[in-house]
Enzyme design. Sequence first.
Site, PDB file in Angstrom:
ATOM      1  N   CYS A 112       0.838  -1.207   0.000  1.00 29.00           N
ATOM      2  CA  CYS A 112       0.000   0.000   0.000  1.00 29.00           C
ATOM      3  C   CYS A 112       0.872   1.257   0.000  1.00 29.00           C
ATOM      4  O   CYS A 112       1.736   1.425   0.863  1.00 29.00           O
ATOM      5  CB  CYS A 112      -0.917   0.005   1.217  1.00 29.00           C
ATOM      6  SG  CYS A 112      -2.034   1.430   1.252  1.00 29.00           S
ATOM      7  N   GLY A 238      -5.996  -5.288 -10.665  1.00 22.20           N
ATOM      8  CA  GLY A 238      -6.611  -4.298  -9.799  1.00 22.20           C
ATOM      9  C   GLY A 238      -7.485  -3.339 -10.570  1.00 22.20           C
ATOM     10  O   GLY A 238      -8.609  -3.648 -10.945  1.00 22.20           O
TER      11      GLY A 238
END
Length: 385
Positions: A112, A238
């Site tokens: 992240c 994603g």
Amino acid sequence: MPSTTTTPQRPLAIGPIELDVPVVLAPMAGITNTAFRRLCREFGAGLYVSEMITSRALVERTPESMRLITHHESETPRSIQLYGVDPKTVAEAVTMLVAEDRADHIDLNFGCPVPKVTRKGGGAALPWKRGLFRDIVEGAVQAAGEIPLTIKMRKGIDADHLTFLEAGRIAEGAGVAAVALHARTAAEFYSGNADWSAIAELKQAVTTVPVLGNGDIWSADDALRMVAETGCDGVVVGRGCLGRPWLFGDLAAGFRGEERKAEPSLGDVARTFRRHAELLTEFFDSEDRGCRDIRKHVAWYFKGYPVGGELRAKLATVESLAQLDELLGTLDWSMPYPGEGAEGPRGRAGTPKNPALPDGWLDSQELAGHDRTTLVDAELDTSGG
């Protein structure tokens, strides 16, 4: 558009889990909840991972974290991604998931790039502290037992602080079932082009478990090309599936060697959008919350289609399923697939920037006293994901 190859791809084994199609849905905060995962499954095959869940929140059994780890009965295998910075807390969260039979696969987030995560030493910042990284992964693997545990990471913090090769070897040695790499640094966020050559490097360095590639997969052709160019064992998708859950059907067909590609009409898109809203309403157990959540998907679903700005604005403020039905009923459902306009990148790319990091984080790859204070503060964040 035909696939770039007609040679079927071999299945992907992640521990005891064998996937006929080597495709994984990437965890995306606020996106990959049960509703979206179910929708993607209706179109294709693969492994569908939950949005990121904070280990501390899970250990403390906050209502939001408990809701996020709940899977629909149709979901199998059940996959959960955890985030944490403390080896003990992460191990406790994994132990809970295993003991209560809540997951068939667990992934750890080390990729992240969001400032609120990296400024506390988490996400893409954490592998820089190699000892801490090793302790977290080793403890989690041990706690997982027979449940396969994987990691997802980035290349590193920035071009001068790359961590992916060392982290990959550490994770392999710790006994993970697979390693996934988003081929960008935290500094790059989602800008520019993913560096697929890094995936090839990692594949050369990690030889005993599958290596999965992530970054800039907008179509089945992209996925097949990534595998061909890097030698990776599978792909993680994603942003490419935002507003396009049928991409998983394209991916399944491509990896099976079939020359098939979805070209949804405006009616097909409208039906899928309505189905998504319905599943969100079920997930939240609230029509109001479901409709509020579907609003952020409007631009992604209708990208490239002749839907006027006024109607898009109304869809982005929809308050009920009945209102949604009325708005969608004003569309010309017979309008055909618009071609390239509906394809390509989606989601915010952002711009390269210096990652937010704890003070002195880059001074050493080993933990210092002030680093430990920062990490304690990070563990106090008990947000669900």
